[in-house]
Scaffold this active site. Sequence first.
Site, mmCIF file in Angstrom:
data_model
loop_
_atom_site.group_PDB
_atom_site.id
_atom_site.type_symbol
_atom_site.label_atom_id
_atom_site.label_comp_id
_atom_site.label_asym_id
_atom_site.label_seq_id
_atom_site.Cartn_x
_atom_site.Cartn_y
_atom_site.Cartn_z
ATOM 1 N N LYS A 137 -12.316 -47.284 2.284
ATOM 2 C CA LYS A 137 -12.609 -48.747 2.133
ATOM 3 C C LYS A 137 -12.382 -49.235 0.764
ATOM 4 C CE LYS A 137 -16.152 -51.841 3.184
ATOM 5 N NZ LYS A 137 -17.209 -51.763 4.112
ATOM 6 N N GLY A 173 -9.452 -52.295 9.878
ATOM 7 C CA GLY A 173 -10.246 -53.555 9.942
ATOM 8 C C GLY A 173 -10.564 -54.313 8.672
ATOM 9 N N ASP A 192 -28.117 -55.085 4.047
ATOM 10 C CA ASP A 192 -26.921 -55.765 4.700
ATOM 11 C C ASP A 192 -27.029 -55.211 6.199
ATOM 12 O OD1 ASP A 192 -25.217 -57.909 5.275
ATOM 13 O OD2 ASP A 192 -23.268 -56.537 4.661
HETATM 14 N N1 LIG Z 1 -16.326 -44.943 8.617
HETATM 15 C C1 LIG Z 1 -15.548 -45.735 9.372
HETATM 16 N N2 LIG Z 1 -14.889 -45.419 10.415
HETATM 17 C C2 LIG Z 1 -14.242 -46.225 11.238
HETATM 18 N N3 LIG Z 1 -14.100 -47.379 11.223
HETATM 19 C C3 LIG Z 1 -14.965 -48.012 10.271
HETATM 20 C C4 LIG Z 1 -15.529 -47.391 9.317
HETATM 21 N N4 LIG Z 1 -16.146 -48.115 8.520
HETATM 22 C C5 LIG Z 1 -15.872 -49.418 8.691
HETATM 23 N N5 LIG Z 1 -15.022 -49.429 9.768
HETATM 24 C C6 LIG Z 1 -14.504 -50.429 10.410
HETATM 25 O O1 LIG Z 1 -13.758 -51.251 9.477
HETATM 26 C C7 LIG Z 1 -13.700 -52.507 9.826
HETATM 27 C C8 LIG Z 1 -14.099 -53.713 8.508
HETATM 28 O O2 LIG Z 1 -15.283 -53.079 8.057
HETATM 29 P P1 LIG Z 1 -16.053 -53.795 6.830
HETATM 30 O O3 LIG Z 1 -17.273 -53.185 6.405
HETATM 31 O O4 LIG Z 1 -14.970 -53.980 5.632
HETATM 32 O O5 LIG Z 1 -16.234 -55.367 7.273
HETATM 33 P P2 LIG Z 1 -17.558 -55.722 8.228
HETATM 34 O O6 LIG Z 1 -18.801 -54.930 7.867
HETATM 35 O O7 LIG Z 1 -17.318 -56.174 9.627
HETATM 36 O O8 LIG Z 1 -17.825 -57.250 7.412
HETATM 37 P P3 LIG Z 1 -18.504 -57.293 6.022
HETATM 38 O O9 LIG Z 1 -17.265 -57.663 4.918
HETATM 39 O O10 LIG Z 1 -19.103 -59.087 6.065
HETATM 40 O O11 LIG Z 1 -19.210 -56.236 5.391
HETATM 41 C C9 LIG Z 1 -14.843 -52.873 11.033
HETATM 42 O O12 LIG Z 1 -14.632 -53.091 12.057
HETATM 43 C C10 LIG Z 1 -15.397 -51.649 10.943
HETATM 44 O O13 LIG Z 1 -15.832 -51.263 12.436
HETATM 45 MG MG LIG Z 2 -19.230 -53.046 6.899
#
Ligand SMILES: Nc1ncnc2c1ncn2[C@@H]1O[C@H](COP(=O)(O)OP(=O)(O)OP(=O)(O)O)[C@@H](O)[C@H]1O
Ligand SMILES: [Mg+2]
Length: 325
Positions: A52, A30, A146
Amino acid sequence: MARETSLFSGSPSELVGRQIASYRIEQEIGRGGMAVVYRARDLRLDRTVALKLLAPELARNDTFRNRFSHESRVAAALDHPHIVPVFEAGETDGVLYIAMRYVAGSDLRHLLDRQGPLPLPTALRIAAQVASALDAAHEHGLVHRDVKPGNILVSRGTDSDHPEHVYLTDFGLTKKSLSLTGFTTVGQFVGTLDYVAPEQISGRPVDGRCDVYGFACVVYESLTGHPPFRRDDDMALLWAHQYDAPPALTECRPELPSGLDGVFTKGLAKSPDDRHDSCLAFVAGLRSAATGGHAPTEVAFGPVAPEETRPKLPPRWAEPMFRGG
Ligand SMILES: Nc1ncnc2c1ncn2[C@@H]1O[C@H](COP(=O)(O)OP(=O)(O)OP(=O)(O)O)[C@@H](O)[C@H]1O
Ligand SMILES: [Mg+2]
């Protein structure tokens, strides 16, 4: 420079199969406003991780960079059952990355979008786990900044008494405090302002109580399907966080105990001094109100109310509610 851009903004298929540091990218999970998250293979330990990749612009922002390196160190040192373990944080080709445990399941944002408001017992079970994580972080001097449904990952629990296991993620990775205090240029994506505390908006120093506020917004949304303040534009929303009273929870869920309203009023107080001292204190208040004022003896885990005082449970309470597993 072209290379760092392609690392972040390349289409998902371009990056699949590529190696970044010692991780081979397998699939995009995502993306948010400032990062893309992939499922990846840690080639050194031969295990699956979530990788990430942060937007390159953040690597160029010294304030963010310093905080990233400090807070990812502190977060990696946090050993807590409800905090996503960070395996490594580093930089390659101008892109900051974090490798962490891959959590199979969903995040609370998707869950609420799919299922709508949660039954009270489910919301309280999830809240208690998040609260224990936040309080543990605060004890280490780390403020999340956050707290929002997208940063709460929900995976399958161990048994029907514990249908879900919840993890908090993304410590200190917000751009909000940078942008709200003028570090980023106008028009850049700041992320959602639905959970931002009044003191974050006005640029005052923040401590764990700013997370109490964001957390109270998240629990409110878990129960109503929407955050406490809804406005047509960002300025109006920021104003509401600072000056407006949140609508009572029971306006939206009249079947819930009215004692919950006072607990939200306190958790969402404009001044940090008027809020609960900790997230678990906020959850204890909710549990007590949910059981008609009988103070629970144990706040973090497990059922706390005597059988006869527990609210009648909807049938889906104990059902798993995530995708895949
Ligand atoms: N450790 C993890 N294991 C599985 N999925 C994850 C993990 N960390 C994040 N995700 C998934 O990855 C996606 C993107 O996460 P991301 O933190 O980039 O965005 P966000 O928190 O939704 O938004 P923002 O950019 O505003 O923080 C989300 O759908 C989240 O559920
Ligand atoms: Mg996030």
